[in-house]
Each structure stands twice: as structure tokens, then as C-alpha cells.
Design a protein around this motif. Structure first.
Motif, PDB file in Angstrom:
ATOM      1  N   VAL A 360       0.836  -1.209   0.000  1.00  0.00           N
ATOM      2  CA  VAL A 360       0.000   0.000   0.000  1.00  0.00           C
ATOM      3  C   VAL A 360       0.866   1.252   0.000  1.00  0.00           C
ATOM      4  O   VAL A 360       0.547   2.246  -0.676  1.00  0.00           O
ATOM      5  N   MET A 361       1.982   1.224   0.734  1.00  0.00           N
ATOM      6  CA  MET A 361       2.884   2.373   0.735  1.00  0.00           C
ATOM      7  C   MET A 361       3.400   2.665  -0.667  1.00  0.00           C
ATOM      8  O   MET A 361       3.435   3.834  -1.097  1.00  0.00           O
ATOM      9  N   PHE A 362       3.799   1.628  -1.379  1.00  0.00           N
ATOM     10  CA  PHE A 362       4.332   1.821  -2.726  1.00  0.00           C
ATOM     11  C   PHE A 362       3.255   2.365  -3.677  1.00  0.00           C
ATOM     12  O   PHE A 362       3.495   3.313  -4.441  1.00  0.00           O
ATOM     13  N   ILE A 363       2.059   1.783  -3.614  1.00  0.00           N
ATOM     14  CA  ILE A 363       0.975   2.235  -4.495  1.00  0.00           C
ATOM     15  C   ILE A 363       0.583   3.679  -4.187  1.00  0.00           C
ATOM     16  O   ILE A 363       0.406   4.504  -5.098  1.00  0.00           O
ATOM     17  N   LEU A 364       0.471   4.013  -2.892  1.00  0.00           N
ATOM     18  CA  LEU A 364       0.109   5.390  -2.518  1.00  0.00           C
ATOM     19  C   LEU A 364       1.195   6.373  -2.925  1.00  0.00           C
ATOM     20  O   LEU A 364       0.901   7.486  -3.371  1.00  0.00           O
ATOM     21  N   TYR A 365       2.455   5.970  -2.753  1.00  0.00           N
ATOM     22  CA  TYR A 365       3.552   6.854  -3.151  1.00  0.00           C
ATOM     23  C   TYR A 365       3.493   7.145  -4.647  1.00  0.00           C
ATOM     24  O   TYR A 365       3.725   8.278  -5.085  1.00  0.00           O
ATOM     25  N   ALA A 366       3.156   6.127  -5.423  1.00  0.00           N
ATOM     26  CA  ALA A 366       3.032   6.329  -6.870  1.00  0.00           C
ATOM     27  C   ALA A 366       1.843   7.232  -7.193  1.00  0.00           C
ATOM     28  O   ALA A 366       1.940   8.131  -8.038  1.00  0.00           O
ATOM     29  N   LEU A 367       0.722   7.022  -6.522  1.00  0.00           N
ATOM     30  CA  LEU A 367      -0.484   7.805  -6.807  1.00  0.00           C
ATOM     31  C   LEU A 367      -0.325   9.264  -6.401  1.00  0.00           C
ATOM     32  O   LEU A 367      -0.825  10.165  -7.089  1.00  0.00           O
TER      33      LEU A 367
END
Length: 619
Positions: A360-367
């Protein structure tokens, strides 16, 4: 375009196979059903004590050739989430045969031979406190523990590979008493609610478990050693509901310290706010009132203090492009951390969903790349930057590229020691592809919106010729102010740092997200207050170069984060690879903390400066 973007994001997320989704798909069993026991990597532990104790910070595959553990006829790797892979989870099936409600006694697992040349490898793992990590129905096989401070019993995930006798001699555990707790529902469905293991070290030539005392297993370095692995299975009825089965695993070791730290630094923030209210509000009201007075005797009003630098305070700083990129990236990190901790606080990121937090951290950072690029582009435009295309390109690449490059560099050391934590090249490639598919396009959209949006107004005009900055007093030197100011935001998160590092390096379950969320908010508020106060004193000293100064003052917290990791963690690091990994990742965490807190301090100072200069009349 929006529909295609949403479809792309959903497609990427759907390709990440989570090992288990808690609260959505509980597994129910019937008597006689087969239960899978899965094995995960062998991990170091912070709990182990011994004369030769050294702390490793990397794990190994359960089926490492030199460990000679029993393997199933067909080895099958289990699907794992992106976050689980990054954090080193390597889950496989096992030869254990467990049947629902069927007790087993001294069941043979296998007989294994340890060559003398592998004895040192296995014994070293035992001496340094490595743990087995098994999974049954998504629950970690645990050991029973007791906390003397809270007088409570709880489960600790994982259990010892072996033990040391009084002479410091290592002995391998080869018999496992597996106790599985189950809850029977009203519809006669059975659900697993707890798993504990009591390991034993028994030196035997056959798979027998009599009442007699056995000598413990010793892997000899001078001759081959035969080891017989066996296990018992006991089924224990429990009143624990499936929804609360993780409660016994989640234990606060010293809640008084947690509450004391929160209350202590909450009071510090309140006191700091009161001091600022007294210094800034009253002083600024006096300044603004004096600056706006019409002096009938003099043709021009006398200017002094922070008003004196009104013609230079919005002058473009040096390295504006780099400054705007770092601030945008810092806000991107802040939003990622805030949202992730918020999700975890609401229970959406359960520890049973392995790797979900990192994923989730990686996806949120990308978004949040769109927000970061918008902030970066707006700041660059506000100070008159002209190379907006370069800003658009570098914002989604500079900081993430640095993170990935550091991660890839340190990954080579994991590959060199054949650690299970080494991330496969395919996963690294997938991360890069996801980044260019999701974050880079979103960042471009954010930069274009910032370019087209009406520029943030400057309340005063900037002079063509910069004024000379007088000699600054010693107590206002940037490094001194950063060291003093950094203590306050670091203090708000210092108590949580130990638990965070223990979770990162020693496989402990971190779940105190309520404390962490509150500490994170305290850190942000404290950083803003301290930086604004120092910026005010800087302007009063007729120093208009506040931009980079505010970043360094707010980023002073990162100095203490690194010092804490290196000198105050009490970890006895073992070997060159361990030291490189620990120092490298600690330095990376500290740099990211600098970018995050520095961006908070910069934006707080920018808001403050625009506010005070818009309140005075400038001729």
C-alpha cells in the motif's frame, strides 16, 4: 482518459496476489480436513541472548541447502504480495501432515544428515538466535511468553531454531509439539484461532518419543550428524473468536512508556504553541501596527526588522529547481505516510495480510506523485523558474530514482550472502514498470496543472538589486539552529523508533499505529512551529535567504534519526554485510526523513511569510 487510468491502476493492484485477506475470507474447516503448514524464511531475532550474540539483519530461505530441513516431495512456492517480496518473505509448502481435530504423537517427518562442513553454518544460526517462521491458516506459529511488567501472557511470532546450554554449546531443535487452538461455531464450522509450538532437541536414532530423557542434538564439526525430525499435534478448543484471534499476538511491551511519551510531547507541543503565540502574535501585531502607522513628521516611515527585507524576501533562491523537487517529493512522502498510517489505524492493513503495508505504501507513493509534482511545479513557478519542462521530468525521477538506486545497490550485498531478502531482478523491473505506468503520467498531469494554474501572488515586489546581508550572530548559524530545532520533532517519534526498527530488522509485528499516528501528527506540528519561529528570527536579523535555511532547520530531525539508529539502537551488528545493510538503510531512512520534514518546514515558512508581508503596507 480517467477511465483508462482507473482501469490501469486496478489492473496493477489485481496482479499483486496477497497471501491472505483478513476480515473478508475467513477459512472454515470440518473434521478430517487437511490443514497446510507453510514455512517462511529463517529470520534473526532481537530477543536472543548469549555470549556470542551478534545481530544479523537479513534472513535466509527455510530450505537453504546447508540447513538440511525436511522437504516435501514437490516443493511449491506460495504467491506473495509485492510488499512481502520486498521484505524478504519466501513462503513454501512443507512435509507436515496435519488433519483437523486429529491428534498426532511422535509422527516422523524425516531423517536428515548434516555433513561436518555444514555444522558451523547451522550452529552459527542457533548461536545468534535465528527463528523458525511457520504459518497455519495465516497465523504465525508462536511461542508462549509472559510479560512481568504487565503480568500478562501473549504469543510471540516464531520460535527458536535451537538453544545454547550453560557452556554455550549450540543444540538444534528437532521435535515440535504443535498446539492448534480452534473455535467451533454454532453451524459446526471450525476455525483456527491460535498456533503455538514447543520445540525440543532430542538426539535419537529412530522416530520414537518415550518418556526417557534424551541428550540434545549437537551438529558436530568433526563428523557427519544424523538428525531425526518428529512432531506432535494437539487440538485445543478455544472460546476465542476468529475476529479477535490476533489479539494474543499483538502485545504492548511497556504501555506506560508509550503513554508517558505521548503525554510528554503533547505538553511540549502545547507549550511551544503558547510560546509562539506569545512571541509571534504579540510581536507581529506590534510590528505590523508600527509599520502601518502614518508618521506625520517624517516623509518616509522608518523601516527596521523584518520589514526591511521586504524587497528581497521573495527573491529566487539558489538551486531553485532542486529545492522545488525536494519539497514536492517531501509532500509526496508525507501524504503517503499519513494515509498509510491512517489506513492501518482503521484496521485496513492487518498484520495477517503479509506485505500489505509495504504494498500500500508503494501504491500510494506512486499515486501521490501528481500532488508532489503539482507542489513542485507551483513553487518553481512562484519563484520565477523558467525551465518548467526540466522540473516536470525530474520531479518524478530524482528522489524515486535515488531510492531505487540505493535499494538496488544494497540488494547486491543480500545476493552475495544468498539471503532470502534479496529482491529478484524481475520484481525490481516490475517496480520500475509500475512507476512509469502510474506515477510518471500522474506526475506529468500535476506539473501541467501547476503550470496552467494562476500563479500564487507575491504580496510585495522584489527589488532588482539584492541588499547586503549583515553578519549573522553565532546562535543563528544554520547548523546550530538545525541541531537545536531538530530535537523537538525527533522527540515526538523517538519512542516509536525502537519498535519500528525492531519490526524492520527482527521480524516483530508492528501494530501500534494509534501511537504512531499521533506521534506523526505531533512531529509535523512541532516541525512547523519550530521552523516558523526560527524563520521569524532569521528575517528580524535581516537575512532574507530563508528558503533553503527553513529546509535545513526542519530537516535537523533527520540527524537525530540517524544518530539513534547507529548509536542508540543497542544492536550488536555482525559482519561486513550486516553493517553495510544496516548503515545503508538507516542512512536512506534518515535522508527521506530530511526530505519529509524539510518540505513541511519550507511550506510552513512560506505560508507564514506571505501572511505577514501581506499584512503590512509597503510603499
Amino acid at each position: 482518459m480517467i477511465h483508462s487510468l482507473i482501469f490501469t491502476i486496478l489492473a496493477v493492484i489485481s496482479t499483486v496476489n496477497a497471501f491472505y485477506i483478513p476480515g473478508i475470507a475467513p477459512t472454515s474447516y470440518k473434521e478430517g480436513d487437511q490443514i497446510s503448514l507453510l514455512v517462511n524464511h529463517i529470520t534473526p531475532s532481537v530477543f536472543h541472548e548469549g555470549k556470542n550474540k551478534e545481530d544479523f539483519v537479513y534472513s535466509f530461505d527455510y530450505y537453504h541447502p546447508k540447513l538440511h530441513f525436511c522437504q516435501p516431495k514437490k516443493l511449491e512456492k506460495q504467491p506473495e504480495s509485492l510488499g512481502a517480496i520486498i521484505f524478504g518473505d519466501r513462503i513454501y509448502n512443507s512435509p507436515f501432515e496435519i488433519t483437523m481435530l486429529k491428534n498426532e504423537t511422535c509422527k516422523s517427518l524425516c531423517a536428515s544428515t548434516y555433513p561436518k562442513e555444514d555444522a558451523g553454518f547451522t550452529n552459527k544460526f542457533i548461536e545468534n538466535g535465528f527463528f523458525y517462521n511457520w504459518l497455519i491458516d495465516g497465523l504465525p506459529a508462536a511461542r508462549r511468553l509472559h510479560d512481568e511488567r504487565t503480568k500478562s501472557d501473549f504469543y510471540g511470532a516464531g520460535f527458536e531454531l535451537g538453544f545454547l546450554d550453560k557452556e554455550g554449546k549450540a543444540h538444534l531443535d528437532n521435535h515440535f509439539d504443535i498446539q492448534i487452538e480452534y473455535h467451533k461455531r454454532e453451524d459446526d464450522q471450525l476455525r483456527i484461532v491460535g498456533v503455538t509450538v514447543e520445540p525440543h532437541s532430542w538426539s535419537r536414532t529412530e522416530a520414537e518419543c518415550s518418556a526417557q530423557e534424551y541428550q540434545p542434538v549437537f551438529i558436530s564439526p568433526t563428523e557427519d550428524t544424523n538428525v531425526v525430525f518428529t512432531y506432535d499435534v494437539s487440538w485445543i478448543p478455544s472460546d476465542t473468536l476468529w475476529a479477535t484471534r490476533w489479539d494474543k499476538y499483538l502485545h504492548v511491551y511497556d504501555p506506560k512508556i508509550q503513554w508517558f511519551a505521548l503525554i510528554n510531547f503533547s505538553l511540549i507541543v502545547v507549550c511551544l504553541s503558547m510560546v509562539m503565540a506569545h512571541i509571534l502574535v504579540r510581536a507581529l501585531k506590534s510590528d505590523i501596527s508600527r509599520y502601518n502607522e502614518v508618521n506625520l513628521d517624517d516623509e518616509f516611515q522608518d523601516e527596521s526588522g523584518w520589514k526591511l527585507v521586504h524587497g528581497d524576501v521573495f527573491r529566487s533562491p539558489k538551486n531553485l529547481l532542486l529545492l522545488s523537487i525536494l519539497v514536492g517529493s517531501g509532500i509526496q512522502l508525507f501524504l503517503m505516510a499519513f494515509t498509510t498510517i491512517g489506513f492501518a489505524l482503521l484496521g485496513l492493513l492487518s498484520p495477517s495480510n503479509r506485505g500489505s503495508l509495504a504494498t500500500v505504501m508503494f501504491i500510494l507513493y506512486a499515486l501521490f506523485g501528481s500532488v508532489g509534482s503539482f507542489i513542485s511545479g507551483s513553487i518553481y513557478k512562484f519563484f520565477g523558474g523558467e525551465k518548467w519542462k526540466l522540473n516536470l521530468i525530474l520531479t518524478p525521477l530524482l528522489v524515486p530514482g535515488g531510492i531505487l538506486a540505493t535499494f538496488a545497490f544494497l540488494n547486491f550485498f543480500l545476493i552475495a550472502v544468498k539471503s532470502s531478502g534479496a529482491v529478484p531482478a524481475g520484481t525490481l523491473l516490475a517496480i520500475v514498470v509500475i512507476w512509469f505506468v502510474i506515477s510518471v503520467p500522474l506526475s506529468a498531469v500535476g506539473s501541467i496543472l501547476a503550470l496552467k494554474k494562476e500563479q500564487l501572488s507575491q504580496p510585495v515586489r522584489t527589488n532588482q538589486i539584492p541588499r547586503q546581508i549583515p553578519t549573522q550572530p553565532l546562535y543563528l548559524k544554520t547548523i546550530i539552529v538545525a541541531l537545536v530545532a531538530g530535537i523537538f520533532p525527533f522527540g515526538s517519534i523517538s519512542v516509536e523508533m525502537y519498535f519500528i526498527y525492531s519490526s524492520l530488522w527482527f521480524n516483530r509485528v508492528f501494530y501500534m499505529f494509534g501511537f504512531l499516528f499521533f506521534c506523526f501528527i505531533l512531529m509535523a506540528i512541532t516541525t512547523s512551529l519550530v521552523t516558523v519561529l526560527m524563520t521569524y528570527y532569521t528575517l528580524c536579523a535581516e537575512n532574507y535567504r530563508w528558503q533553503w535555511r527553513s529546509v535545513f532547520i526542519a530537516g535537523g530531525c533527520a540527524i537525530y534519526v540517524f544518530i539513534h539508529a547507529i548509536f542508540l539502537s543497542k544492536f550488536s551488528l555482525a559482519g561486513f554485510t550486516t553493517i553495510v545493510l544496516y548503515v545503508g538503510y538507516s542512512l536512506l531512512i534518515s535522508v527521506l526523513a530530511f526530505i519529509l520534514t524539510g518540505s513541511i518546514g519550507f511550506l510552513a515558512s512560506l505560508f507564514f511569510i506571505r501572511k505577514i508581508y501581506s499584512a503590512v503596507k509597503i510603499d
